[in-house]
Design an enzyme around this catalytic site. Structure first.
Site, mmCIF file in Angstrom:
data_model
loop_
_atom_site.group_PDB
_atom_site.id
_atom_site.type_symbol
_atom_site.label_atom_id
_atom_site.label_comp_id
_atom_site.label_asym_id
_atom_site.label_seq_id
_atom_site.Cartn_x
_atom_site.Cartn_y
_atom_site.Cartn_z
ATOM 1 N N HIS A 341 0.829 -1.201 0.000
ATOM 2 C CA HIS A 341 0.000 0.000 0.000
ATOM 3 C C HIS A 341 0.869 1.258 0.000
ATOM 4 O O HIS A 341 0.478 2.285 -0.558
ATOM 5 C CB HIS A 341 -0.923 0.015 1.223
ATOM 6 C CG HIS A 341 -2.154 -0.810 1.052
ATOM 7 N ND1 HIS A 341 -2.276 -2.081 1.565
ATOM 8 C CD2 HIS A 341 -3.330 -0.556 0.417
ATOM 9 C CE1 HIS A 341 -3.466 -2.569 1.258
ATOM 10 N NE2 HIS A 341 -4.129 -1.665 0.562
ATOM 11 N N GLY A 342 2.019 1.199 0.630
ATOM 12 C CA GLY A 342 2.915 2.352 0.669
ATOM 13 C C GLY A 342 3.932 2.205 1.782
ATOM 14 O O GLY A 342 3.744 1.416 2.714
#
Length: 404
Positions: A341-342
């Site tokens: 996701h990051g």
């Protein structure tokens, strides 16, 4: 143009798909038409809004990056097909997998605030917009799935043209659902009848209507009247709870709506893309939740990460306790999901949080076998749904980055 981001996207896509719909109702299908429409839609999706639609500038930096990336993945997959015939070793698999993942890893580093690269520019263009493009993650997921099937010798030959169609299928390009190559190919080559296409068309219209309700009415209402109206940092504990509930429902309605649009447009192109959501907030436990929420991503991680870790640890006999092996695999699985996701702390914390929930639920299941509930089953089910929802909603609050 953002996929499903405004009504102009629907008008253009439906206009382009009109010949496909007419042919489908006549029981005919031309696969070449699908890839032509995908290419036109991708040009529009990646088009620079400040450039002339009919000029050469139509090929934006993102579109060029997309084309290069597709052929890069094609080259790696074809290369691995040759390598695996005589040298199906773990080392070769890891090297080719690292090459597949590397572009996305670079994008994540440049997108993260931790490394300070976000402000770097080439000319007047942010560097991260040159090396990345909308949907790069989902193409990578497809490529990894193919590579793993090649390693398992379940895929021995791949037609380049068919692979490009699969990787560049426009309805699911930006956020899924994540399809599987063999399943996609089965739909591509399945004979089309008037009856089957009529059924697909009716389902597509139904999904579009529900998607409009979810994304453009319910998600919009929650965003405008709950999320944007609450200053989280200054809010009371009760208003923070309201924000948590609102954000959870916003994520569901927005993403489920998008997924329904993607599935509907896939159906119009005779591709039965798998569903992504199945009443996730009715889940009775955390495992049930991940069998209902973003299902194609969840199942992808289950098959490509969790099962591989379990198989590797079991084969190498790293631990004798199968339950502990499973727990370690769950933690690594969700850690990787969080990093995907990051690289911001809240995404990683979100992944680890769900890993802890999975492990904790495993211990709870073992305890419950010795201490069964004495309440009526209906009451147990209702209590389970309420408790699960609150654990999930708190996880979304972590995901939002608002918690700290």
């Amino acid at each position: 143009m953002i996929p499903y981001g405004d009504f102009s996207f629907f008008y253009i896509a439906l206009l382009l798909l009109l010949p496909v719909i007419i042919l489908g109702l006549l029981g005919r299908k031309y696969n070449g038409l699908n890839i032509a429409i995908s290419f036109i839609m991708l040009l529009l999706i990646f088009k620079d809004p400040n450039k002339n639609l009919f000029g050469l500038s139509l090929l934006s930096y993102e579109m060029v990056s997309f084309i290069i990336y597709i052929f890069y993945q094609l080259l790696l997959i074809k290369l691995y097909l040759k390598i695996v015939k005589n040298h199906n070793t773990l080392t070769n698999f890891i090297l080719i997998m690292a090459a597949v993942i590397a572009p996305l890893a670079v994008v994540k580093v440049f997108q993260s605030s931790w490394f300070g690269f976000g402000s770097y520019e080439v000319g007047q263009l942010p560097l991260k917009s040159i090396i990345g493009f909308l949907g790069i993650s989902y193409i990578m997921f497809k490529s990894i799935q193919i590579l793993m099937e090649i390693r398992d010798r379940r895929l021995k030959e791949i037609n380049s043209y068919e692979l490009i169609k699969f990787l560049s299928f426009f309805p699911t390009i930006s956020s899924g659902p994540i399809d599987r190559y063999k399943r996609f190919q089965k739909d591509e080559h399945k004979p089309l009848t008037k009856e089957r296409y009529r059924e697909l068309l009716l389902k597509a219209v139904h999904y579009i209507m529900i998607g409009l309700l979810y994304k453009y009415i319910l998600a919009y209402w929650v965003d405008q009247f709950i999320i944007l109206s609450i200053d989280f940092s200054a809010a009371s504990i009760w208003m923070k709870l309201v924000y948590m509930y609102g954000y959870s429902f916003y994520l569901f309605f927005d993403f489920a709506g998008y997924s329904l649009f993607a599935i509907a447009f896939s159906y119009l192109m005779s591709i039965e893309t798998p569903p992504n959501f199945n009443a996730p907030f009715a889940s009775k436990n955390i495992k049930d939740f991940w069998n209902r929420w973003h299902m194609t991503l969840s199942f992808w991680f289950r098959d490509m990460v969790y099962m591989r870790i379990v198989f590797f640890m079991t084969k190498k006999k790293l631990l004798k306790d199968a339950f502990m092996v499973s727990n370690i695999a769950f933690m690594l699985n969700f850690l990787i999901m969080g990093i995907w996701h990051g690289l911001e702390w809240h995404y990683i914390a979100y992944g680890l949080y769900h890993g802890v929930l999975f492990v904790s639920y495993g211990y709870y299941e073992k305890w419950r076998k010795k201490h069964p509930w004495k309440l009526p089953q209906a009451a147990v089910d209702i209590l389970a749904v309420v408790i699960t929802f609150h654990f999930v909603a708190f996880g979304f609050l972590i995901f939002s980055g608002k918690l700290f």
